[in-house]
Design an enzyme around this catalytic site. Structure first.
Site, short mmCIF file in Angstrom:
data_model
loop_
_atom_site.label_atom_id
_atom_site.label_comp_id
_atom_site.label_asym_id
_atom_site.label_seq_id
_atom_site.Cartn_x
_atom_site.Cartn_y
_atom_site.Cartn_z
CG ASP A 1 -2.10 0.91 1.11
OD1 ASP A 1 -2.08 1.78 0.21
OD2 ASP A 1 -3.05 0.77 1.90
CG ASP A 2 -0.11 4.72 -0.18
OD1 ASP A 2 -0.86 4.31 -1.08
OD2 ASP A 2 -0.47 5.55 0.68
CB CYS B 1 -5.87 2.25 -2.51
SG CYS B 1 -6.81 3.31 -1.42
NE ARG C 1 -5.50 -1.39 -2.17
CZ ARG C 1 -4.64 -2.10 -1.42
NH1 ARG C 1 -4.88 -3.37 -1.18
NH2 ARG C 1 -3.58 -1.53 -0.90
CE LYS D 1 -6.41 0.16 1.27
NZ LYS D 1 -5.54 1.34 1.06
CG HIS E 1 -10.00 0.73 0.12
ND1 HIS E 1 -9.03 1.67 0.34
CD2 HIS E 1 -11.18 1.38 0.31
CE1 HIS E 1 -9.57 2.83 0.65
NE2 HIS E 1 -10.88 2.67 0.64
CB SER F 1 -7.00 3.31 4.00
OG SER F 1 -6.93 3.22 2.60
CG HIS G 1 -2.39 4.00 3.64
ND1 HIS G 1 -2.95 4.78 4.61
CD2 HIS G 1 -3.01 4.33 2.47
CE1 HIS G 1 -3.89 5.54 4.07
NE2 HIS G 1 -3.94 5.29 2.77
CG ASP H 1 -2.12 0.64 -3.27
OD1 ASP H 1 -1.00 1.17 -3.12
OD2 ASP H 1 -3.09 0.93 -2.54
CG ASN H 2 -1.49 4.14 -4.78
OD1 ASN H 2 -2.61 3.80 -4.43
ND2 ASN H 2 -0.60 4.62 -3.92
CE LYS I 1 -2.70 7.36 -1.78
NZ LYS I 1 -2.83 6.92 -0.37
#
Length: 492
Positions: A27-28, A67, A71, A125, A127, A150, A232, A284-285, A303
């Site tokens: 995540d991130d 995100c 996803r 996660k 989301h 998140s 994140h 994810d990004n 991001k």
């Protein structure tokens, strides 16, 4: 589970011949956060070794710079707009208690594999919607332990006074949301098993569940989707990782990600499944990239943007019996391709009653070709089409601010092979390239839509919706929460 109308019948598979799949999604995590991608701030020996034993992709993209859309796109093999996952009642990601989620008729990679006899599990996660109809267990996963959204969507202290929030909202061009007062839920399948959990322990708990799942299913093919909480915000880490970090809590979270990969790879070897398992690692990004923390270097921006730093992410693929070893591949590929590629590896047909945007990149990953199967990749910010890449050329036609604040039309052309950081606009020197990429933009507008020009996509499907949605948790002052309010105000 019955097959949706128009979906080809499942094959009779010799299950013991099908590879296991472990998909790790951070995540991130930024493009420049791993040693094998050039980081000097973080030590990532397990992931570096994984890259040496597999393929490191240098031009791998998520379909969104935030995100929920990214996803949903990865799990369905489709651009977010294709599945109605580009905007959520004006928000760029899903928030607790929204009545929107991944449509029950969408066929995720988990559902494909589960229908073909695979054991499927998710940790981490989700989301993609927190209402019962949208949870992982309704989308092909046999089991799930993790967060529905998140980790900053629990109870935290407020970052701003009311006046500061007004002033910053005016500066950014969009209204900052009020802080959430809903306890962060930890889910087991479809039940909340803990609220406001100790976030520093979650990765270890996820690993325990993953190891149990792999051991229980060692004699049949399995699909494990491990969706990290890190990096994140807010970042809570165990002291043992903080003690070795050269980059504060962020570096400690990266160290924990690397340790988790080492644990999973070690367990596969102990179970004798190493040669039979394909492990995919990505993010994810791009990184939020606050000063001194995450890095998207040498890419531009972060991001939430459609510059390279928002959507080009690390991707490492390892599978000793199927994947080429020690290759650095610059073929343009996307997370949507994982859908089609995994299905192909596992001997499962993709749906034939709907458009799937992902392409089979087995030949790329197996070292048989360095050519991308894509003529173009489209960069969307929410519902706004902002750029296209074809070959090494990238044309920007609109630029919004961070997290989609109001932007403006543009015409900027970059040669990503010569200028990975998007520093020099060469549109004036290549009018023929601009004209060709403009034609691709027009095709995408007709197909997927574009909020900037008001064009509705001709071949898009709706997101799922429910009436009268409710949040998974409510605050109970008598409940013995681990932390009734997290003490970090950081949100990302």
């Amino acid at each position: 589970m019955s097959n949706p109308e128009g979906f080809s019948e499942r094959r009779d598979l010799n299950l013991r011949e099908q590879p296991n799949i472990v998909l790790i999604n951070c995540d991130d995590l930024g493009y420049g956060d791993l040693g094998c991608y050039g980081s000097t701030a973080h030590d990532t020996p397990a992931l570096d070794r994984m890259a040496e034993e597999g393929v490191l992709l240098t031009d791998f993209y998520m379909a969104s710079p935030v995100c929920s859309p990214s996803r949903g796109a990865m799990l369905t093999g489709c651009y977010p707009a294709r599945i109605g996952f580009d905007s959520f009642d004006g928000m760029r990601v899903l928030f607790p208690g929204m009545g929107i989620g991944l449509h029950p008729d969408e066929i995720t990679i988990a559902r494909l594999l589960n229908d073909a006899g695979y054991a499927t599990a998710m940790v981490g996660k989700w989301h993609c919607g927190d209402q019962p109809e949208f949870l992982p267990t309704r989308h092909g996963f046999d089991q799930w332990l993790g967060l529905p959204y998140s980790n900053d969507m629990g109870i935290q202290p407020d970052l701003y006074t009311s006046q500061e929030r007004v002033e910053l909202s005016e500066k950014l061009g969009f209204e900052l949301p009020e802080p959430l007062r809903i306890p962060l839920p930890l889910m087991l399948d479809e039940a909340v098993v803990e609220a406001q959990p100790d976030q520093a322990t979650l990765t270890s708990r996820y690993l325990q569940e993953s190891i149990r799942f792999m051991r229980d299913n060692r004699d049949r093919p399995f699909f494990l989707y491990f969706a990290h909480m890190y990096v994140h915000l807010p970042i809570y880490v165990q002291e043992r990782f903080a003690a070795i970090s050269r980059n504060g809590p962020y570096g400690a979270a990266v160290a924990c990600i690397d340790w988790a990969a080492d644990v999973l790879l070690h367990e596969l070897a102990e179970l004798g499944l190493d040669d039979d398992t394909i492990v995919i690692f990505t993010s994810d990004n791009g990184a939020l990239a606050r000063p001194g923390e995450g890095s998207n270097a040498p890419l531009r921006a972060n991001k939430g943007t459609t510059w390279e730093g928002g959507q080009r992410v690390p991707c490492i693929v390892r599978g000793p019996s199927r994947i080429a070893a020690g290759i650095e591949c610059s073929a343009m590929a996307t997370a949507m391709d994982l859908y089609t590629t995994i299905a192909s590896w596992c001997g499962v047909d993709v749906p034939d009653d709907r458009i799937i945007d992902g392409r089979d990149i087995r030949d790329v990953l197996e070292g048989k070709t360095a050519e991308s199967p894509h003529e173009a990749f489209y960069y969307y910010s929410g519902s706004s089409l902002e750029a296209v890449r074809s070959g090494n050329w990238k044309l920007h036609v609109y630029k919004s601010g961070h997290y989609g604040s109001e932007g403006a039309p543009t015409e900027e052309l970059y040669d990503l092979a010569a200028d990975i950081g998007e520093t020099t606009d060469v549109a004036a020197d290549h009018p023929d390239v601009v004209a060709r990429l403009r034609q691709l933009i027009d095709l995408a507008r007709h197909d997927l839509g574009d909020a900037v020009t008001g064009v509705e996509g001709a071949r898009c499907r709706p997101a799922g919706r429910v009436h009268d949605p409710v949040t998974l948790t409510t605050f109970d002052p008598s409940h013995p929460y681990y932390m009734a309010e997290y003490d970090l105000a950081d949100r990302g």
